[in-house]
Motif scaffolding. Sequence first.
Motif, mmCIF file in Angstrom:
data_model
loop_
_atom_site.group_PDB
_atom_site.id
_atom_site.type_symbol
_atom_site.label_atom_id
_atom_site.label_comp_id
_atom_site.label_asym_id
_atom_site.label_seq_id
_atom_site.Cartn_x
_atom_site.Cartn_y
_atom_site.Cartn_z
ATOM 1 N N UNK A 31 0.868 -1.177 0.000
ATOM 2 C CA UNK A 31 0.000 0.000 0.000
ATOM 3 C C UNK A 31 0.906 1.229 0.000
ATOM 4 N N UNK A 32 0.454 2.311 -0.615
ATOM 5 C CA UNK A 32 1.262 3.528 -0.634
ATOM 6 C C UNK A 32 0.372 4.757 -0.507
ATOM 7 N N UNK A 33 0.985 5.868 -0.084
ATOM 8 C CA UNK A 33 0.290 7.151 -0.060
ATOM 9 C C UNK A 33 1.285 8.235 -0.452
ATOM 10 N N UNK A 34 0.842 9.140 -1.317
ATOM 11 C CA UNK A 34 1.699 10.240 -1.757
ATOM 12 C C UNK A 34 1.840 11.253 -0.626
ATOM 13 N N UNK A 35 3.051 11.768 -0.457
ATOM 14 C CA UNK A 35 3.306 12.760 0.577
ATOM 15 C C UNK A 35 3.024 14.161 0.046
#
Length: 242
Positions: A31-35
């Motif tokens: 899973x990833x999230x943009x900063x």
Amino acid sequence: METEQCLRQQLAAAYRLAAMFGWEDTLYTHFSVRLPGDGDPRFLINPFGMMFDEVTASNLIVVDMQGKVVSGTSTANSAGFTIHSAVHMARDDAHCVLHTHTLPGMAVAACEAGLLQLNQISTEFYQRVGYHPYEGVAFDLDERARIQRSLGDNIALILQSHGLLSVGRTIADAFYIMYYLNRACEIQMAAAQLAPLGPIRIIPEPLSHHACQQLIGVEQERQLVWQAWLRRLDRIDDSYKS
């Protein structure tokens, strides 16, 4: 705009909830999230080698769009970087990207017909899911352009012969979409087992469209569901925040 620390805690919570729901495939999904911030885009992702129930806010790593780890002591999964960077590069609204290899998700990804309109849960994905042909393990960065085309402006992607992917403006959105996409796949698997008893009923397209629009109208409820999941997680184990 949410701070990096807030995003770290929410993404770590998503990993822990996924472990609770049985979505793990040992080390091989992500899973990833943009900063937030100006300059080169970067995103948080799990360090390769950790199980989902080991992920915490502090051990998530920061990766740039060239695959360089700019914060953290581990590396990202190579295929994970290809898939997540592809989406983050193409979709400004896809702040969070989830990818899973669940049994129901992989089963539907193996079906030529894809996701069928069998249930009210399925209707939320009516004409909102893309399909990406299998090309082998996603080590080739050239595949990013093709993943982007396959996803288009959809909320989810079925990676054929592979698994599921969801995107969202927030972690809450992407997690909710993945939860119910996986549930729709579970329903399809269960219905297939009942097929010898008689034909499976497919919801007509006009009714699928109508129900989909109804569900789009209450998408603000996703945040309520996310907060409920977080309360449950906190009651069980809040170490993800560390």
